[in-house]
Design a protein around this motif. Structure first.
Motif, PDB file in Angstrom:
ATOM      1  N   GLU A  90      16.493  63.540  45.540  1.00  0.00           N
ATOM      2  CA  GLU A  90      15.040  63.666  45.432  1.00  0.00           C
ATOM      3  C   GLU A  90      14.719  63.852  43.951  1.00  0.00           C
ATOM      4  OE1 GLU A  90      12.790  63.433  47.893  1.00  0.00           O
ATOM      5  OE2 GLU A  90      14.395  63.094  49.362  1.00  0.00           O
ATOM      6  N   VAL A  91      13.584  63.322  43.532  1.00  0.00           N
ATOM      7  CA  VAL A  91      13.215  63.365  42.117  1.00  0.00           C
ATOM      8  C   VAL A  91      13.211  64.789  41.577  1.00  0.00           C
ATOM      9  CG1 VAL A  91      11.399  62.836  40.449  1.00  0.00           C
ATOM     10  CG2 VAL A  91      11.917  61.207  42.258  1.00  0.00           C
ATOM     11  N   GLU A  92      12.727  65.747  42.357  1.00  0.00           N
ATOM     12  CA  GLU A  92      12.672  67.132  41.866  1.00  0.00           C
ATOM     13  C   GLU A  92      14.063  67.686  41.543  1.00  0.00           C
ATOM     14  OE1 GLU A  92      12.039  70.362  44.974  1.00  0.00           O
ATOM     15  OE2 GLU A  92      11.239  68.584  45.989  1.00  0.00           O
ATOM     16  N   TYR A  93      15.074  67.322  42.333  1.00  0.00           N
ATOM     17  CA  TYR A  93      16.433  67.802  42.080  1.00  0.00           C
ATOM     18  C   TYR A  93      17.060  67.075  40.893  1.00  0.00           C
ATOM     19  CZ  TYR A  93      15.815  69.819  46.699  1.00  0.00           C
ATOM     20  OH  TYR A  93      15.326  70.510  47.773  1.00  0.00           O
ATOM     21  N   GLU A  95      15.437  65.863  38.399  1.00  0.00           N
ATOM     22  CA  GLU A  95      14.792  66.438  37.204  1.00  0.00           C
ATOM     23  C   GLU A  95      15.505  67.709  36.758  1.00  0.00           C
ATOM     24  OE1 GLU A  95      10.715  66.930  38.436  1.00  0.00           O
ATOM     25  OE2 GLU A  95      10.112  65.135  37.329  1.00  0.00           O
ATOM     26  N   ARG A  96      15.887  68.525  37.710  1.00  0.00           N
ATOM     27  CA  ARG A  96      16.589  69.772  37.374  1.00  0.00           C
ATOM     28  C   ARG A  96      17.944  69.493  36.733  1.00  0.00           C
ATOM     29  NH1 ARG A  96      15.706  73.481  42.758  1.00  0.00           N
ATOM     30  NH2 ARG A  96      13.433  73.490  42.692  1.00  0.00           N
ATOM     31  N   ALA A  99      17.420  68.114  33.192  1.00  0.00           N
ATOM     32  CA  ALA A  99      16.686  69.035  32.320  1.00  0.00           C
ATOM     33  C   ALA A  99      17.588  69.637  31.250  1.00  0.00           C
ATOM     34  CB  ALA A  99      16.039  70.146  33.139  1.00  0.00           C
ATOM     35  N   GLU A 103      14.212  65.206  29.386  1.00  0.00           N
ATOM     36  CA  GLU A 103      13.152  65.087  30.370  1.00  0.00           C
ATOM     37  C   GLU A 103      13.327  63.797  31.169  1.00  0.00           C
ATOM     38  OE1 GLU A 103       8.349  64.183  30.282  1.00  0.00           O
ATOM     39  OE2 GLU A 103       9.357  64.844  28.469  1.00  0.00           O
ATOM     40  N   GLU A 112      14.738  55.727  44.525  1.00  0.00           N
ATOM     41  CA  GLU A 112      13.427  55.948  45.144  1.00  0.00           C
ATOM     42  C   GLU A 112      13.444  55.463  46.573  1.00  0.00           C
ATOM     43  OE1 GLU A 112      10.705  53.983  42.513  1.00  0.00           O
ATOM     44  OE2 GLU A 112      10.430  55.774  41.318  1.00  0.00           O
TER      45      GLU A 112
END
Length: 112
Positions: A90-93, A95-96, A99, A103, A112
């Protein structure tokens, strides 16, 4: 030189700008969110900026003439994540995970 509103567009800049630019202007990604717009005359640049100011409908944030003072502030890089379990796709994971090095701009279509 133009600045893209969306840095993630760098891969498809030609397709995205085809409807905005004349056929003799062949945009090329340079660095960061900058693109080079060779053969663009001042009249077309003014028209493009007016369209952006009036409607906000172009993918270009602003335009300026080439200068040696233009310096990139970011660098885009591909990151390949081996061994990431499918539940973390998932994009949120993602991103983490990235990070730690920067970015996240965009994930691959297959993710996706």
């Amino acid at each position: 030189m133009g600045r893209l509103k969306n840095r993630g567009m760098f891969e498809r800049v030609e397709e995205e700008l085809r409807w905005v630019l004349d056929s003799d202007i062949n945009p090329r990604y340079w660095v960061d969110d900058w693109i080079i717009l060779p053969n663009m005359d001042d009249a077309k640049a003014i028209q493009l900026m007016n369209e952006e100011k009036m409607n906000g409908s172009t993918p270009i944030l602003d335009l300026q003439k080439w200068s040696q003072d233009i310096r990139p502030t970011h660098r885009l890089a591909w990151v390949l994540l081996w061994g990431l379990p499918p539940f973390a796709w998932e994009v949120e994971y993602i991103e983490r995970v990235v990070a730690e090095i920067g970015e996240l701009v965009e994930v691959d279509e297959t993710v996706e």
